[in-house]
Design an enzyme around this catalytic site. Structure first.
Site, short mmCIF file in Angstrom:
data_model
loop_
_atom_site.label_atom_id
_atom_site.label_comp_id
_atom_site.label_asym_id
_atom_site.label_seq_id
_atom_site.Cartn_x
_atom_site.Cartn_y
_atom_site.Cartn_z
N GLY A 8 37.65 83.00 39.88
CA GLY A 8 36.69 83.72 40.69
C GLY A 8 37.06 83.79 42.15
N ASN B 157 24.60 84.36 36.46
CA ASN B 157 25.63 83.33 36.66
C ASN B 157 25.00 82.19 37.45
OD1 ASN B 157 28.09 82.06 36.77
ND2 ASN B 157 28.85 83.24 38.51
N ASP C 253 33.23 92.37 42.21
CA ASP C 253 33.22 91.20 41.31
C ASP C 253 33.13 89.91 42.13
OD1 ASP C 253 33.03 90.32 38.70
OD2 ASP C 253 35.16 89.90 38.52
#
Length: 419
Positions: free
Chosen positions: A326, A97, A307
């Site tokens: 997020g 990412n 996460d």
């Protein structure tokens, strides 16, 4: 570094002789030297005596994002690994990412080299396709040889069924692990949150549970045809659990994880239009959280994850529709999970999962490498920004009362403690 942990209560159900016992633990040069009721500190050994000290094998997180390279303003590898250590994690799997994305062996080598000499270990994932565009397979074999533990187009579903089929067939040549994000993009469209009563009331476009479940059905059909190893990350619905449980009964080599915040929070929190709660997969209903919690108890979900996704403020402090999905989760993971499960189950969940990635699991015995997490499970506190060590502060847990404080870790012959 040589240290002596004083009066540490050991949480390790695999070792019945030590489990729930208070012991002194002498560690020399990164190895557990002696575990005994009382040990006098040898000369030159640092004594660690902390209030209500508990110790377990080091914790594992299968899904963290940092920012480096390309998004260092979100998080560097250095600060990310330091944050992981202070949060109790000795081993983390890093998502691709970044910018550029990790889709070649040189990218994996960069990440491995940048993470050397830290207390926490970093295990990178490589992209499954070039640029995570879902068109052409990336250099999977070369990335595996460079140190990638799996392949994942982060949060991007593989829409081409034939590509997934070919990838699953190909990685069997070297026992590779593929990820498939559980989302049918045609069903989800441009929706932002869970489709249900809350989304209807707020006038927000919703992602139905069916969008997750249809993709899982497709993936499992392909897996049954091809064989291979598949991981379905961060499932969020009750029916997703049933589908994967049925596949495991058939003997398919499939695993799955769940984000800790999807066990605790529900979509009702969206009524304030607070972008802190905008995550993917979205927060679902109470029915879903209950099913996920039960599935972990029953061993149907393989492991939990934070996460952890750091995002700079301009991506979150905007209108809800424009905010990026997020939230960070490393620092609050233990305190939040301990609100749901008792201590022994918490530690079980936080220490399992390594075998899926061929990461060596340590044992809590004399003569083995010391890879330990130090914590106080009973301390209750309000989680505020001062508790955040991540560069980014996009937490959905701010203001929550948590139970359990992490002191730090001992790993790779290094002691990292909260100062």
């Amino acid at each position: 570094m040589n240290i002596l942990l004083k009066s540490a209560k050991i949480i390790n159900a695999q070792n019945s002789e030590l489990h729930l016992k208070k012991r002194d633990i002498l560690i020399k040069n990164g190895i557990i030297d002696t575990i005994a009721t009382k040990i006098e500190a040898p000369k030159g050994v640092k004594t660690v005596a902390l209030k209500n000290l508990h110790v377990s094998l080091g914790w594992f997180d299968s899904s963290v994002s940092f920012g480096e390279p390309g998004f260092e303003e979100r998080e560097t590898i250095s600060n990310g690994l330091h944050t992981a250590a202070l949060s109790g994690f000795t081993d983390v799997v890093l998502n691709p990412n970044t910018h550029p994305l990790a889709d070649s062996s040189s990218d994996i080598v960069f990440l491995k080299n940048a993470s050397l000499d830290f207390a926490s270990n970093l295990y990178p994932l490589g992209c499954m396709t070039m640029g995570a565009e879902g068109k052409d397979l990336a250099e999977l074999y070369d990335m595996r040889n460079a140190g990638a533990v799996g392949f994942y187009d982060f949060k991007s579903p593989i829409t081409n069924s034939n590509l997934l089929k070919i990838a699953l067939q190909y990685v069997q040549n070297f026992d590779g692990l593929l990820y498939s994000q559980p989302l049918d993009v045609n069903i989800a469209g441009k929706a932002e949150v869970h489709e249900g009563i809350t989304s209807t009331k707020l006038g927000l476009k919703g992602i139905p549970a069916m969008a997750e479940e249809l993709q899982i059905v497709r993936d499992l059909f392909i897996l049954e045809y091809t064989g291979g190893k598949l991981h379905i990350p961060t499932i969020s619905t009750a029916n997703a659990v049933k589908l994967i449980a049925d596949a495991k009964k058939k003997g398919l080599d499939v695993s799955c994880s769940v984000a800790i915040h999807n066990l605790y929070f529900t979509d009702e929190l969206l009524e304030e239009f607070d972008s802190s709660y905008k995550v993917y997969p979205p927060l679902r209903t109470k029915k879903d959280t209950k099913a996920l919690i039960k599935a972990l108890n029953d061993g149907l979900i393989d492991f939990v994850t934070t996460d952890h996704i750091p995002l700079n403020v301009e991506l979150k402090a905007v209108e809800f529709d424009n905010a990026t999905h997020g939230a960070i989760g490393l620092e609050s993971a233990f305190g939040l999970l301990h609100q749901i499960y008792d201590l022994e189950k918490c530690i079980e969940l936080l220490t399992q999962g390594r075998e899926r990635y061929h990461i060596k699991e340590n044992k809590f015995v004399e003569g083995n490498k010391a890879s330990l997490t130090l914590f106080d499970p009973d301390l209750e506190y309000v989680f505020d920004k001062e508790k955040i060590r991540s560069t980014s502060k996009n937490s959905m847990v701010l203001g929550q009362t948590l139970k359990g404080k992490v002191y730090g870790i001992y790993n790779n012959n290094q002691l990292v403690l909260e100062t």
